[in-house]
Design a protein around this motif. Sequence first.
Motif, PDB file in Angstrom:
ATOM      1  N   GLY A 622       0.804  -1.216   0.000  1.00  0.00           N
ATOM      2  CA  GLY A 622       0.000   0.000   0.000  1.00  0.00           C
ATOM      3  C   GLY A 622       0.833   1.259   0.000  1.00  0.00           C
ATOM      4  O   GLY A 622       0.345   2.350   0.256  1.00  0.00           O
ATOM      5  N   MET A 623       2.142   1.119  -0.277  1.00  0.00           N
ATOM      6  CA  MET A 623       3.109   2.211  -0.271  1.00  0.00           C
ATOM      7  C   MET A 623       3.276   2.831   1.110  1.00  0.00           C
ATOM      8  O   MET A 623       3.667   3.987   1.236  1.00  0.00           O
ATOM      9  N   ILE A 624       2.978   2.095   2.150  1.00  0.00           N
ATOM     10  CA  ILE A 624       3.265   2.528   3.508  1.00  0.00           C
ATOM     11  C   ILE A 624       4.468   1.708   3.956  1.00  0.00           C
ATOM     12  O   ILE A 624       4.348   0.523   4.266  1.00  0.00           O
ATOM     13  N   LYS A 634       6.810  10.364   1.285  1.00  0.00           N
ATOM     14  CA  LYS A 634       7.481  11.468   1.972  1.00  0.00           C
ATOM     15  C   LYS A 634       8.675  12.002   1.184  1.00  0.00           C
ATOM     16  O   LYS A 634       9.360  12.915   1.657  1.00  0.00           O
ATOM     17  N   SER A 635       8.944  11.414   0.038  1.00  0.00           N
ATOM     18  CA  SER A 635      10.103  11.810  -0.752  1.00  0.00           C
ATOM     19  C   SER A 635       9.719  12.835  -1.812  1.00  0.00           C
ATOM     20  O   SER A 635       8.692  12.698  -2.490  1.00  0.00           O
ATOM     21  N   ALA A 636      10.579  13.837  -1.984  1.00  0.00           N
ATOM     22  CA  ALA A 636      10.354  14.839  -3.029  1.00  0.00           C
ATOM     23  C   ALA A 636      10.875  14.372  -4.374  1.00  0.00           C
ATOM     24  O   ALA A 636      10.546  14.970  -5.408  1.00  0.00           O
ATOM     25  N   ILE A 637      11.673  13.311  -4.410  1.00  0.00           N
ATOM     26  CA  ILE A 637      12.279  12.867  -5.667  1.00  0.00           C
ATOM     27  C   ILE A 637      11.235  12.498  -6.724  1.00  0.00           C
ATOM     28  O   ILE A 637      11.374  12.867  -7.894  1.00  0.00           O
ATOM     29  N   PRO A 638      10.129  11.798  -6.379  1.00  0.00           N
ATOM     30  CA  PRO A 638       9.138  11.473  -7.416  1.00  0.00           C
ATOM     31  C   PRO A 638       8.453  12.696  -8.032  1.00  0.00           C
ATOM     32  O   PRO A 638       7.833  12.581  -9.084  1.00  0.00           O
ATOM     33  N   LEU A 639       8.574  13.846  -7.379  1.00  0.00           N
ATOM     34  CA  LEU A 639       7.987  15.060  -7.938  1.00  0.00           C
ATOM     35  C   LEU A 639       8.836  15.640  -9.068  1.00  0.00           C
ATOM     36  O   LEU A 639       8.370  16.485  -9.832  1.00  0.00           O
ATOM     37  N   ASP A 640      10.069  15.180  -9.170  1.00  0.00           N
ATOM     38  CA  ASP A 640      10.996  15.653 -10.199  1.00  0.00           C
ATOM     39  C   ASP A 640      11.277  14.486 -11.147  1.00  0.00           C
ATOM     40  O   ASP A 640      11.959  13.529 -10.779  1.00  0.00           O
ATOM     41  N   ARG A 679      -1.278   7.566  -4.226  1.00  0.00           N
ATOM     42  CA  ARG A 679      -1.274   6.942  -2.896  1.00  0.00           C
ATOM     43  C   ARG A 679      -0.942   7.962  -1.800  1.00  0.00           C
ATOM     44  O   ARG A 679      -1.468   7.874  -0.685  1.00  0.00           O
ATOM     45  N   ALA A 680      -0.080   8.934  -2.106  1.00  0.00           N
ATOM     46  CA  ALA A 680       0.255   9.957  -1.117  1.00  0.00           C
ATOM     47  C   ALA A 680      -0.993  10.747  -0.721  1.00  0.00           C
ATOM     48  O   ALA A 680      -1.210  11.042   0.465  1.00  0.00           O
ATOM     49  N   ARG A 681      -1.815  11.077  -1.696  1.00  0.00           N
ATOM     50  CA  ARG A 681      -3.015  11.853  -1.405  1.00  0.00           C
ATOM     51  C   ARG A 681      -4.083  10.997  -0.727  1.00  0.00           C
ATOM     52  O   ARG A 681      -4.838  11.488   0.121  1.00  0.00           O
ATOM     53  N   GLU A 682      -4.148   9.720  -1.090  1.00  0.00           N
ATOM     54  CA  GLU A 682      -5.132   8.836  -0.468  1.00  0.00           C
ATOM     55  C   GLU A 682      -4.804   8.563   1.000  1.00  0.00           C
ATOM     56  O   GLU A 682      -5.691   8.229   1.785  1.00  0.00           O
ATOM     57  N   THR A 683      -3.533   8.674   1.362  1.00  0.00           N
ATOM     58  CA  THR A 683      -3.094   8.310   2.717  1.00  0.00           C
ATOM     59  C   THR A 683      -2.552   9.513   3.471  1.00  0.00           C
ATOM     60  O   THR A 683      -1.762   9.350   4.414  1.00  0.00           O
ATOM     61  N   ALA A 684      -2.930  10.685   3.092  1.00  0.00           N
ATOM     62  CA  ALA A 684      -2.366  11.916   3.678  1.00  0.00           C
ATOM     63  C   ALA A 684      -2.912  12.180   5.069  1.00  0.00           C
ATOM     64  O   ALA A 684      -3.608  13.159   5.327  1.00  0.00           O
ATOM     65  N   GLN A 685      -2.624  11.251   5.968  1.00  0.00           N
ATOM     66  CA  GLN A 685      -2.894  11.467   7.375  1.00  0.00           C
ATOM     67  C   GLN A 685      -1.750  10.851   8.165  1.00  0.00           C
ATOM     68  O   GLN A 685      -1.007  10.031   7.624  1.00  0.00           O
ATOM     69  N   PRO A 686      -1.582  11.232   9.415  1.00  0.00           N
ATOM     70  CA  PRO A 686      -0.413  10.754  10.171  1.00  0.00           C
ATOM     71  C   PRO A 686      -0.391   9.238  10.277  1.00  0.00           C
ATOM     72  O   PRO A 686      -1.424   8.595  10.460  1.00  0.00           O
ATOM     73  N   VAL A 687       0.817   8.663  10.140  1.00  0.00           N
ATOM     74  CA  VAL A 687       1.009   7.236  10.390  1.00  0.00           C
ATOM     75  C   VAL A 687       1.503   7.079  11.821  1.00  0.00           C
ATOM     76  O   VAL A 687       1.806   8.053  12.500  1.00  0.00           O
ATOM     77  N   ALA A 688       1.549   5.856  12.306  1.00  0.00           N
ATOM     78  CA  ALA A 688       1.981   5.611  13.692  1.00  0.00           C
ATOM     79  C   ALA A 688       3.356   6.217  13.915  1.00  0.00           C
ATOM     80  O   ALA A 688       4.285   5.961  13.148  1.00  0.00           O
ATOM     81  N   PRO A 689       3.527   7.044  14.949  1.00  0.00           N
ATOM     82  CA  PRO A 689       4.801   7.747  15.152  1.00  0.00           C
ATOM     83  C   PRO A 689       5.876   6.836  15.719  1.00  0.00           C
ATOM     84  O   PRO A 689       5.601   5.796  16.304  1.00  0.00           O
TER      85      PRO A 689
END
Length: 694
Positions: A622-624, A634-640, A679-689
């Motif tokens: 699930g990309m978690i 959490k990576s900016a690399i896929p944005l480039d 997947r980033a937008r579908e899961t854009a809530q905090p994960v277990a810290p």
Amino acid sequence: MKVTKKAALACSAIALAFAGGIACSRGATGDVANADGADWGSYGRTSDEDHFSPLTQISDSNVSRLGLAWSMDLDTYDSFTAPLEVGGVLYFGVGSSVVSAVDAVTGKQLWQFDPEVSKVVGHKLRAGWGTRGIAYSQGRVFTATRDGRMIAIDAKTGKQLWSAMTLDPKDDAYISGPPWVAGDKVIIGFGGGDYGPVRGYVTAYDVATGKKAWRFYVVPGNPANGPDGEASDSVMDMAAKTWTGEWWKVGGGGNVWHAMAYDKKYDRVYLGTGNGFPWNQKLRSPGGGDNLFVASIVAVDRKTGKYLWHYQVNPGNTWDYNDAMDIQLTTLNIEGKPRDVILHAPKNGFFYVIDRTTGKPISAGQFAPVNWASHIDLKTGRPVENPKARYPDGEPFIMWPSPTGAHAVQTMSYNPKTGLVYIPQIEQQRVVTDPPNLAEWKYKEGMFVNTGLGPVPAGMKTAAPSSNLVAYDPVAAKVRWKIPQSGMINGGTITTGGNLIFQGLNTGKFTALAADSGKTLWEFDAQNGILGNAITYTVKGKQYVTVITGFRSSFANTPNWDYREQKRRVLTFALDAKAKLPPVEPLDQPIQDDPAFVVDADKAKIGGGVFNSSCIICHGAGMIAGGAAPDLRKSAIPLDADAFKQVVHDGALMDRGMGKFDNLSDAELEGLRHYIRQRARETAQPVAPNPAAK
């Protein structure tokens, strides 16, 4: 890496100080003699592989005084491993088989050997894992590399003594497991049975020279090619009769990718074999059959590699159950008679006590929830299967345990004083079913995961996974007690003569429990999840305990250890030690996004297919991510697009364990970028810290 004269002399001095003494005596074949428990010179401490130490200086009565003696930070991407200790020196391998020698009392590094895997590994790096261990014998440290080299290193200087290539560089086989020493032989298998058409085998080399001694093939090859020349023709003929179709076109699998054991009493080696390739038997052996020697323990002669006997745990395996878990040797009093036995708790949820002389099962009780079979028929040795478990006609089946297993490669331990085996148990379900077009299934090249299973049908749900520490009585064939634990996967266990169990947890705690009752007696905040097992040993009469921190999984856990936040360290403990770890400085890593990035659903679908066949094992279901690799959300690399191609396609981060996927097209790379954003937008809530990030 160049070894300084000073470091080499320091290492030599330590070795000479203990050579010939109790702490570092040598047997006739050069193995570390560990009867008194002073050293931990092999994977399971001795060739019995029981992960038991007779040491009692640290015991249930004083373990509350245990404190940190020293720590050492590790610059590595993976540390799922356990060290060895011989003569006051710790040896360990992490990441891409980078091996270090460290003074066990002070933590001072003596030397480091880097086989420079990333420069030669090629596509085999895509398998994702680091190394799970090393071996020691005759003043040599042995490591195996992802690309297939078996390397002997001088234990005093860190210099390479010999190297042997064990694999074909072009196929999908790779090595992440430890070598195993058997007398004057060092033996290695390999993985790859999830990725491509590879045929399992193990190879033995001379400890001193690296000359190949023998090779044993686990599954038969193409009958048209005639005898292999390195295995008994009659044995391979016997095995071939248990296969149907043209299995050799998909390799067959059966890889010995982890557990083995050397039986000194009978001078034989036991091989724990893996799943078939692909998992789905309807594809690799469409007419059925037992598919020897997949999912088996196979006994072979140490000197020649000649087949002696086998016991197949899962005939016709079609679920990724395998026998790569611990193979432990002991003698039990059963029905008033001493029996030389193997203790074995593989993925499938049954605990096997097997006669070492004949390979026949003595008992097989359940140590975890099981529904693929009702029991093991001890007269035939075969499981009594639930017919629905083979998902006939593609009918989906919710299976206990999942292919992750009721027991994975995290070590179990056997304590002869309590008579109990301590298993880090997993409870997880999995839906198994055929792919939509079984007849049209084809192997996907390029180190993609090829299970031969279909997707989970919409609406089918499985129970939440969990875990326990299970104490199993192999004589009574029953669970004596179990302790619920956090998350799904926890660390391996060792046990001692001081009535202790040591285990690292995914909570970040390193713990000591009473071996008789399971009561927690001591815990230490290691600031990181732990999967590798600890070791214990003495130097100049003082007992130490060492563990390496590091956590990884293909699934998110609670807590979830972020790859970039992990504190991978060597931790060494002793009574009344007072050292402290530095405070944790948490990273702020929110899920990344760019509002200008418009997700194309069709492109994301292409990317989802790529991710679920090649990225999921490291970057998480699930990309978690579960700590094995960075969380892509959490990576900016896929944005480039350019930076993403440099990393994924061109291999810019191979030295950090990220494989080069140069077989991916521009359309597939772009699809991955869209799937990651989706997947980033579908899961854009905090994960277990991270619990240490306070």
